[in-house]
Motif scaffolding. Structure first.
Motif, short mmCIF file in Angstrom:
data_model
loop_
_atom_site.label_atom_id
_atom_site.label_comp_id
_atom_site.label_asym_id
_atom_site.label_seq_id
_atom_site.Cartn_x
_atom_site.Cartn_y
_atom_site.Cartn_z
N HIS A 60 8.16 104.22 -2.09
CA HIS A 60 9.37 103.40 -2.12
C HIS A 60 8.91 101.99 -1.76
CE1 HIS A 60 11.31 107.38 -1.49
NE2 HIS A 60 10.43 107.51 -0.53
N GLY A 61 8.30 101.26 -2.68
CA GLY A 61 7.74 99.96 -2.34
C GLY A 61 6.58 100.13 -1.38
N LYS A 62 6.63 99.47 -0.20
CA LYS A 62 5.54 99.63 0.77
C LYS A 62 5.75 100.83 1.69
CE LYS A 62 7.23 96.37 4.27
NZ LYS A 62 6.92 95.20 5.06
N TYR A 63 6.85 101.55 1.50
CA TYR A 63 7.14 102.75 2.29
C TYR A 63 6.83 104.00 1.46
CZ TYR A 63 9.57 99.74 5.57
OH TYR A 63 9.87 98.77 6.48
N PHE A 64 6.50 105.08 2.16
CA PHE A 64 6.24 106.37 1.53
C PHE A 64 6.97 107.45 2.31
CE2 PHE A 64 2.67 103.70 0.53
CZ PHE A 64 2.32 104.03 -0.78
N THR A 65 7.40 108.50 1.59
CA THR A 65 7.92 109.70 2.26
C THR A 65 7.12 110.88 1.74
OG1 THR A 65 9.68 109.86 0.59
CG2 THR A 65 10.28 108.91 2.72
N THR A 66 6.88 111.83 2.63
CA THR A 66 6.19 113.06 2.26
C THR A 66 7.07 114.24 2.63
OG1 THR A 66 4.03 112.06 2.67
CG2 THR A 66 4.10 114.44 2.54
N TYR A 67 7.23 115.15 1.69
CA TYR A 67 8.01 116.36 1.87
C TYR A 67 7.01 117.51 1.78
CZ TYR A 67 11.30 112.78 0.53
OH TYR A 67 12.00 111.60 0.47
N GLY A 68 6.72 118.18 2.92
CA GLY A 68 5.66 119.17 2.96
C GLY A 68 6.16 120.56 3.27
N ASN A 69 5.24 121.52 3.10
CA ASN A 69 5.50 122.95 3.27
C ASN A 69 6.59 123.41 2.30
OD1 ASN A 69 4.88 125.49 4.48
ND2 ASN A 69 6.84 125.39 5.55
N LEU A 70 6.46 123.01 1.05
CA LEU A 70 7.41 123.41 0.01
C LEU A 70 6.88 124.67 -0.68
CD1 LEU A 70 8.10 119.93 -1.63
CD2 LEU A 70 9.31 121.01 0.27
N SER A 71 7.79 125.58 -1.01
CA SER A 71 7.39 126.78 -1.75
C SER A 71 7.15 126.44 -3.22
CB SER A 71 8.44 127.89 -1.62
OG SER A 71 9.68 127.47 -2.16
N SER A 72 7.79 125.38 -3.69
CA SER A 72 7.58 124.91 -5.06
C SER A 72 7.96 123.44 -5.14
CB SER A 72 8.41 125.72 -6.06
OG SER A 72 9.80 125.53 -5.81
N ALA A 73 7.37 122.74 -6.11
CA ALA A 73 7.70 121.34 -6.36
C ALA A 73 8.50 121.25 -7.65
CB ALA A 73 6.42 120.51 -6.46
N ALA A 74 9.52 120.39 -7.66
CA ALA A 74 10.38 120.24 -8.84
C ALA A 74 10.06 118.96 -9.61
CB ALA A 74 11.85 120.24 -8.41
N VAL A 75 9.03 118.22 -9.16
CA VAL A 75 8.66 116.96 -9.77
C VAL A 75 7.15 116.95 -10.00
CG1 VAL A 75 10.58 115.62 -8.80
CG2 VAL A 75 8.47 115.89 -7.48
N THR A 76 6.69 115.99 -10.78
CA THR A 76 5.26 115.81 -11.01
C THR A 76 4.91 114.34 -10.78
OG1 THR A 76 5.68 115.43 -13.36
CG2 THR A 76 5.08 117.67 -12.72
N LYS A 77 3.62 114.06 -10.67
CA LYS A 77 3.16 112.69 -10.47
C LYS A 77 3.74 111.80 -11.57
CE LYS A 77 -0.95 109.87 -9.98
NZ LYS A 77 -2.40 109.81 -9.95
N GLY A 78 4.27 110.64 -11.15
CA GLY A 78 4.85 109.70 -12.10
C GLY A 78 6.35 109.83 -12.27
N THR A 79 6.94 110.91 -11.76
CA THR A 79 8.39 111.11 -11.87
C THR A 79 9.11 110.04 -11.05
OG1 THR A 79 8.11 113.51 -12.03
CG2 THR A 79 10.31 112.72 -11.48
N LYS A 80 10.10 109.38 -11.67
CA LYS A 80 10.96 108.45 -10.94
C LYS A 80 12.09 109.29 -10.34
CE LYS A 80 9.52 104.25 -12.77
NZ LYS A 80 8.08 104.41 -12.73
#
Length: 130
Positions: free
Chosen positions: A70-90
């Motif tokens: 998010h600009g100079k900020y980042f968020t990490t969502y961890g310990n997920l059983s599955s991901a619903a997005v891929t690299k590059g997804t807006k």
């Protein structure tokens, strides 16, 4: 200006281990949490807290992690059983990025981090109070 105003990454749940140094009551276990450990239902939807772009989706100890810029900020969502997005997804705030995984006891749990560039911040200061 968004401090304390952003939505939680989970609809139902609470903070199990806060940011920073902690100890587990009844044990000698101590550690430093780089974010928040949040209890929720296993497979619960985990959502982006702000608009951004997925910069990485990776596996750590059998749990998926989604890193959003998010600009100079980042968020990490961890310990997920599955991901619903891929690299590059807006992503938009509120968009599902994955499903909550389980901890060693079989209870639903996620790890949620907020960073400014490479410095960890206390996520509790960014999300709304419940």
């Amino acid at each position: 200006k968004n401090r304390g105003k952003l939505p939680w990454p989970i609809d139902k749940g609470n903070i199990k281990i806060h940011y920073g140094p902690y100890s587990i009551p009844g044990t000698k276990l101590r550690g430093t949490n780089p974010g928040l450990t949040m209890e929720t239902e296993e497979k619960a939807a985990v959502k982006a807290i702000f608009d951004g772009e997925v910069v990485a989706v990776f596996d750590v100890e059998d749990g998926w992690n989604v890193l959003v810029r998010h600009g100079k900020y980042f968020t990490t969502y961890g310990n997920l059983s599955s991901a619903a997005v891929t690299k590059g997804t807006k992503v938009k705030a509120g968009q599902v990025v994955g499903k909550a995984g389980a901890n060693a006891d079989g209870n639903g749990e996620i790890e949620f981090l907020v960073l400014m560039e490479n410095k960890n911040l206390d996520p509790a200061l960014w999300i709304r109070r419940k």
